[in-house]
Design a protein around this motif. Structure first.
Motif, PDB file in Angstrom:
ATOM      1  N   VAL A   1       0.979  -1.251  -0.089  1.00 19.49           N
ATOM      2  CA  VAL A   1      -0.042   0.080   0.137  1.00 19.49           C
ATOM      3  C   VAL A   1       0.910   1.203   0.146  1.00 19.49           C
ATOM      4  O   VAL A   1       1.873   1.347   0.946  1.00 19.49           O
ATOM      5  N   MET A   2       0.618   2.082  -1.042  1.00 23.70           N
ATOM      6  CA  MET A   2       1.773   3.284  -1.185  1.00 23.70           C
ATOM      7  C   MET A   2       0.906   4.338  -1.119  1.00 23.70           C
ATOM      8  O   MET A   2       1.307   5.280  -2.125  1.00 23.70           O
ATOM      9  N   ASP A   3      -0.066   4.689  -0.239  1.00 20.18           N
ATOM     10  CA  ASP A   3      -0.634   6.043  -0.506  1.00 20.18           C
ATOM     11  C   ASP A   3      -1.039   6.537   1.038  1.00 20.18           C
ATOM     12  O   ASP A   3      -0.352   5.946   1.849  1.00 20.18           O
ATOM     13  N   GLY A   4      -1.535   7.687   1.358  1.00 22.87           N
ATOM     14  CA  GLY A   4      -1.885   8.175   2.311  1.00 22.87           C
ATOM     15  C   GLY A   4      -2.437   7.147   3.340  1.00 22.87           C
ATOM     16  O   GLY A   4      -2.664   7.571   4.562  1.00 22.87           O
ATOM     17  N   SER A   5      -3.031   6.071   3.036  1.00 25.15           N
ATOM     18  CA  SER A   5      -3.520   5.147   3.971  1.00 25.15           C
ATOM     19  C   SER A   5      -2.469   4.726   5.115  1.00 25.15           C
ATOM     20  O   SER A   5      -2.652   4.217   6.244  1.00 25.15           O
ATOM     21  N   THR A   6      -1.216   4.854   4.721  1.00 27.95           N
ATOM     22  CA  THR A   6      -0.004   4.246   5.504  1.00 27.95           C
ATOM     23  C   THR A   6       0.103   5.226   6.639  1.00 27.95           C
ATOM     24  O   THR A   6       0.900   4.887   7.528  1.00 27.95           O
ATOM     25  N   PHE A   7      -0.286   6.396   6.716  1.00 27.73           N
ATOM     26  CA  PHE A   7       0.119   7.442   7.549  1.00 27.73           C
ATOM     27  C   PHE A   7      -0.105   7.054   9.064  1.00 27.73           C
ATOM     28  O   PHE A   7      -1.369   6.509   9.410  1.00 27.73           O
ATOM     29  N   VAL A   8       0.681   7.298   9.993  1.00 28.86           N
ATOM     30  CA  VAL A   8       0.662   6.894  11.240  1.00 28.86           C
ATOM     31  C   VAL A   8      -0.085   8.121  12.228  1.00 28.86           C
ATOM     32  O   VAL A   8      -1.058   7.703  12.895  1.00 28.86           O
ATOM     33  N   THR A   9       0.342   9.249  11.640  1.00 26.60           N
ATOM     34  CA  THR A   9      -0.388  10.405  12.123  1.00 26.60           C
ATOM     35  C   THR A   9      -0.445  11.485  11.038  1.00 26.60           C
ATOM     36  O   THR A   9       0.238  10.980   9.876  1.00 26.60           O
ATOM     37  N   SER A  10      -1.098  12.565  11.010  1.00 28.76           N
ATOM     38  CA  SER A  10      -1.490  13.351  10.035  1.00 28.76           C
ATOM     39  C   SER A  10      -0.771  14.784   9.719  1.00 28.76           C
ATOM     40  O   SER A  10      -0.658  15.202   8.831  1.00 28.76           O
ATOM     41  N   SER A  11       0.296  14.917  10.619  1.00 34.82           N
ATOM     42  CA  SER A  11       1.112  16.317  10.634  1.00 34.82           C
ATOM     43  C   SER A  11      -0.345  17.449  10.434  1.00 34.82           C
ATOM     44  O   SER A  11      -1.708  17.023  10.631  1.00 34.82           O
ATOM     45  N   ALA A  12       0.135  18.587  10.501  1.00 38.34           N
ATOM     46  CA  ALA A  12      -0.756  19.646  10.022  1.00 38.34           C
ATOM     47  C   ALA A  12      -0.570  20.285   8.509  1.00 38.34           C
ATOM     48  O   ALA A  12      -1.010  21.237   7.952  1.00 38.34           O
ATOM     49  N   SER A  13       0.451  19.480   7.851  1.00 45.12           N
ATOM     50  CA  SER A  13       1.087  19.875   6.467  1.00 45.12           C
ATOM     51  C   SER A  13       0.103  19.287   5.569  1.00 45.12           C
ATOM     52  O   SER A  13      -0.208  17.807   5.814  1.00 45.12           O
ATOM     53  N   ASN A  14      -0.008  19.612   4.346  1.00 46.12           N
ATOM     54  CA  ASN A  14      -0.577  19.021   3.194  1.00 46.12           C
ATOM     55  C   ASN A  14       0.301  17.958   2.996  1.00 46.12           C
ATOM     56  O   ASN A  14       1.484  17.867   3.036  1.00 46.12           O
ATOM     57  N   PRO A  15      -0.634  16.608   2.805  1.00 44.72           N
ATOM     58  CA  PRO A  15       0.374  15.472   2.804  1.00 44.72           C
ATOM     59  C   PRO A  15       0.996  14.908   1.285  1.00 44.72           C
ATOM     60  O   PRO A  15       1.818  13.920   1.189  1.00 44.72           O
ATOM     61  N   THR A  16       0.652  15.285   0.283  1.00 42.31           N
ATOM     62  CA  THR A  16       1.178  15.134  -0.824  1.00 42.31           C
ATOM     63  C   THR A  16       2.637  14.929  -1.292  1.00 42.31           C
ATOM     64  O   THR A  16       3.015  13.865  -1.789  1.00 42.31           O
ATOM     65  N   ALA A  17       3.351  15.751  -0.761  1.00 40.72           N
ATOM     66  CA  ALA A  17       4.803  15.529  -0.707  1.00 40.72           C
ATOM     67  C   ALA A  17       5.306  14.516  -0.083  1.00 40.72           C
ATOM     68  O   ALA A  17       6.048  13.869  -0.450  1.00 40.72           O
ATOM     69  N   THR A  18       4.535  14.233   1.044  1.00 38.91           N
ATOM     70  CA  THR A  18       4.942  13.073   1.917  1.00 38.91           C
ATOM     71  C   THR A  18       4.432  11.803   1.475  1.00 38.91           C
ATOM     72  O   THR A  18       5.176  10.761   1.480  1.00 38.91           O
ATOM     73  N   ILE A  19       3.260  11.780   0.759  1.00 41.01           N
ATOM     74  CA  ILE A  19       2.790  10.512   0.240  1.00 41.01           C
ATOM     75  C   ILE A  19       3.576  10.097  -1.091  1.00 41.01           C
ATOM     76  O   ILE A  19       4.078   8.868  -0.972  1.00 41.01           O
ATOM     77  N   THR A  20       4.178  10.807  -1.966  1.00 42.06           N
ATOM     78  CA  THR A  20       4.858  10.630  -2.936  1.00 42.06           C
ATOM     79  C   THR A  20       6.345  10.216  -2.416  1.00 42.06           C
ATOM     80  O   THR A  20       6.987   9.377  -2.977  1.00 42.06           O
ATOM     81  N   ALA A  21       6.887  10.980  -1.470  1.00 45.88           N
ATOM     82  CA  ALA A  21       8.466  10.838  -0.969  1.00 45.88           C
ATOM     83  C   ALA A  21       8.260   9.110  -0.436  1.00 45.88           C
ATOM     84  O   ALA A  21       9.135   8.454  -0.548  1.00 45.88           O
ATOM     85  N   ILE A  22       7.309   8.845   0.525  1.00 46.02           N
ATOM     86  CA  ILE A  22       7.168   7.472   0.976  1.00 46.02           C
ATOM     87  C   ILE A  22       6.910   6.619  -0.238  1.00 46.02           C
ATOM     88  O   ILE A  22       7.723   5.565  -0.007  1.00 46.02           O
ATOM     89  N   ALA A  23       6.198   6.784  -1.143  1.00 54.30           N
ATOM     90  CA  ALA A  23       6.181   5.964  -2.210  1.00 54.30           C
ATOM     91  C   ALA A  23       7.480   5.750  -3.182  1.00 54.30           C
ATOM     92  O   ALA A  23       7.961   4.631  -3.428  1.00 54.30           O
ATOM     93  N   PHE A  24       8.182   6.740  -3.239  1.00 58.23           N
ATOM     94  CA  PHE A  24       9.476   6.722  -3.723  1.00 58.23           C
ATOM     95  C   PHE A  24      10.381   5.916  -2.952  1.00 58.23           C
ATOM     96  O   PHE A  24      11.312   4.947  -3.442  1.00 58.23           O
ATOM     97  N   ARG A  25      10.768   6.137  -1.538  1.00 53.34           N
ATOM     98  CA  ARG A  25      11.289   5.414  -0.866  1.00 53.34           C
ATOM     99  C   ARG A  25      10.792   3.860  -0.732  1.00 53.34           C
ATOM    100  O   ARG A  25      12.040   3.182  -1.142  1.00 53.34           O
ATOM    101  N   ALA A  26       9.851   3.694  -0.841  1.00 56.48           N
ATOM    102  CA  ALA A  26       9.248   2.280  -0.845  1.00 56.48           C
ATOM    103  C   ALA A  26       9.613   1.542  -2.120  1.00 56.48           C
ATOM    104  O   ALA A  26      10.096   0.369  -2.009  1.00 56.48           O
ATOM    105  N   VAL A  27       9.521   2.028  -3.244  1.00 52.64           N
ATOM    106  CA  VAL A  27       9.706   1.519  -4.560  1.00 52.64           C
ATOM    107  C   VAL A  27      11.268   1.407  -4.673  1.00 52.64           C
ATOM    108  O   VAL A  27      11.654   0.373  -5.122  1.00 52.64           O
TER     109      VAL A  27
END
Length: 543
Positions: A503-529
């Motif tokens: 699973v490589m989308d925002g579903s994996t997030f443990v907490t939400s921060s207060a920041s817009n998540p798209t940069a983090t969603i894509t960075a996590i996907a890039f790291r996982a891939v």
């Protein structure tokens, strides 16, 4: 006789479900690494010429055709969502590029503290990695996306500046900054995934301010433009109009592919050695629930946590009206400046965690929020429109407040017992209530933002404590962690239960921060891939 297309009978090395932000990043990097990639996307490819931001009818089409709420937009490729038990409506878009088609392109990173909330504040859980672990992928994606911004924000550790200079903060941003300076509060020119000059074949932003309904210039960094051309060139196969109904598994519990319906209503199968789900925290939870067998009621659900801990970033807005013209229809509708003054916890305030602020323009005569506030169009029509336009047009701006949403097991996605999509597949139901902590947080931030408006010289200040149509940021329903009993996937986004399911989308997030998540969603996907590519020979697959 036409040659029979047997491409769908081939076994893909990797099947990606969803062509949005994370699916696009995964497809590009896997295909370039030599993997045979197939991506199933239930929406279609949108041509930038279809967007109406450069046309007179723009604000009217925003009310329906390009509305971010799928229950309002109601396109063939959308699935309905039951929201009667939710304080917030989830917002999304189905198509190549996913919700990046309609997002404002705020490109904010999470802060280092966001990955260690339990250690710092004794609540929620810590992430299984740190900001430092994600930093190389944040920086690489800034370049791939073409991010505009100014380096050196003191709210973050040192790092590389974005590749493009920041977009202008405009008169509205300068006016907001004046108020923040008077109060001694943090502000910074904001990073946006919108090029300030021509970049990799994309046009520069013309600052029309219509980003939330698609960019007719082809400038905004939606991943149909930033990543899919390279993915397709490298050999990835993209199947549009493909609504996935189930992930299939074999007798050993390994994923073997997916079942989907094409737009002719025919049931198809795509076999694969590895399956990656990128359907957002609502769509992914729905698919895992649909794919369940036995008592666990969902695929990859030995923890019992699939669909739980949904986070959607409750959003408040404070608007100020000024005597002077601010040209506040000028874009981008992405953030001009942002503030992280009140983003960290201060227990003396009576709540934990914080919120991010961003200045956004007021838009055209109907207003930036006309398309998704639920406010009657009659309030901005006829004499009311003329009166409002004369008083306010170009003379106001918004301090938007994104509240950190703490994970709560009771906030969840389930399958509705009656509602289905056009293929008869059960629709998701959202059960989501704001906590007492969230309500206190929003009240505090609205009060502070009203102070900031007053300090900037606003003559009239109005606020909305919670926008119902604000659930852009869908997170948390397949959370990651080291322990299979308390998480669904590991730090590499791999299922604890199904070793070849990711699973490589925002579903994996443990907490939400207060920041817009798209940069983090894509960075996590890039790291996982990147990890999947490096360890391809160790990957377990079905026989």
């Amino acid at each position: 006789m036409a040659k029979e297309d047997r491409s769908r009978d081939e076994i893909a090395d990797v099947l990606i479900i969803g062509a949005g932000a994370s699916g696009s990043v995964a497809a590009k990097h896997l295909a370039e690494a030599g993997f045979k990639v197939v991506c199933l996307e239930q929406g279609r490819k949108i041509d930038p010429g279809e967007f109406t931001g450069d046309k007179p009818e723009w604000e009217l089409t925003a009310q329906r055709d390009w509305h971010p709420n799928p229950n309002v937009r109601d396109l063939e490729e959308d699935y309905p969502i039951e929201t009667s038990d939710s304080d917030v409506n989830p917002l999304m878009f189905n198509g190549v590029g996913g919700s990046t088609i309609l997002y404002a392109a705020h490109w904010q990173r999470f802060k280092p503290s966001d990955f260690h909330v339990k250690t710092l504040d004794g609540i929620a859980e810590d992430w299984p990695f740190s900001y430092a672990d994600l930093l190389p992928y944040y920086e690489a994606l800034d370049i791939e996306m073409g991010v505009s911004g100014l380096g050196g924000d003191p709210a973050y550790p040192p790092g590389k500046a974005p590749p493009l200079p920041p977009l202008p903060i405009n008169k509205a941003g300068r006016k907001a900054a004046e108020g923040m300076n008077k109060l001694g509060w943090h502000w910074w020119p904001s990073p946006n995934n919108i090029p300030s000059r021509a970049y990799n074949g994309r046009n520069p932003c013309v600052r029309r301010g219509t980003c939330l309904t698609g960019c007719p210039e082809g400038a905004k960094g939606s991943t149909d433009l930033t990543h899919w051309p390279a993915a397709l060139k490298a050999g990835a196969r993209l199947v549009t109009g493909a609504r996935v109904s189930q992930i299939e598994t074999d007798g050993n519990g390994l994923a073997t592919g997916a079942v989907y319906f094409d737009r002719a209503g025919r049931e198809r199968r795509q076999r694969a050695s590895v399956v990656i789900v990128c359907g957002n925290a609502v769509g992914t939870a729905r698919l895992l629930l649909l794919s369940g067998k036995g008592s666990n009621s969902a695929l990859a659900n030995s923890s019992g946590l699939v669909g739980t801990h949904l986070m959607m970033h409750p959003y408040a807005a404070v608007n100020g009206l000024f005597d002077e013209p601010l040209e506040s229809w000028i874009g981008p509708s992405g953030q001009m400046i942002h503030s992280l003054e009140f983003v960290e916890s201060d227990p003396s305030r009576g709540f934990l965690r914080g919120g991010k602020w961003q200045v956004m323009p007021s838009g055209g005569p109907l207003g930036l929020r006309a398309g998704y506030t639920g406010k009657a169009i009659e309030d901005h029509w006829g004499l009311n429109l003329h009166r409002s336009t004369k008083q306010t047009f170009g003379r106001s701006f918004e301090w938007g407040i994104t509240a950190e949403d703490l994970p709560d097991i009771a906030n969840r996605v389930v399958l509705d017992e009656a509602l289905t999509d056009s293929d008869g597949i059960p629709s998701p139901k959202i059960i989501y209530k704001n906590s007492d902590n969230t309500r206190k947080l929003l009240d505090f931030h609205v009060a502070r933002a009203r102070e900031a408006m007053g300090a900037a010289g606003a003559t009239d200040i109005t606020s909305t404590s919670l926008m119902r149509d604000c659930g852009w940021h869908l997170m948390g329903t397949a959370r990651m962690g080291h322990d299979p009993e308390t998480s669904v996937v590991d730090q590499w986004c791999r299922s604890h239960d199904v070793p070849n399911l990711y699973v490589m989308d925002g579903s994996t997030f443990v907490t939400s921060s207060a920041s817009n998540p798209t940069a983090t969603i894509t960075a996590i996907a890039f790291r996982a891939v990147s990890h999947l590519i490096a360890h391809r020979r160790e990957q377990e697959i079905a026989a």
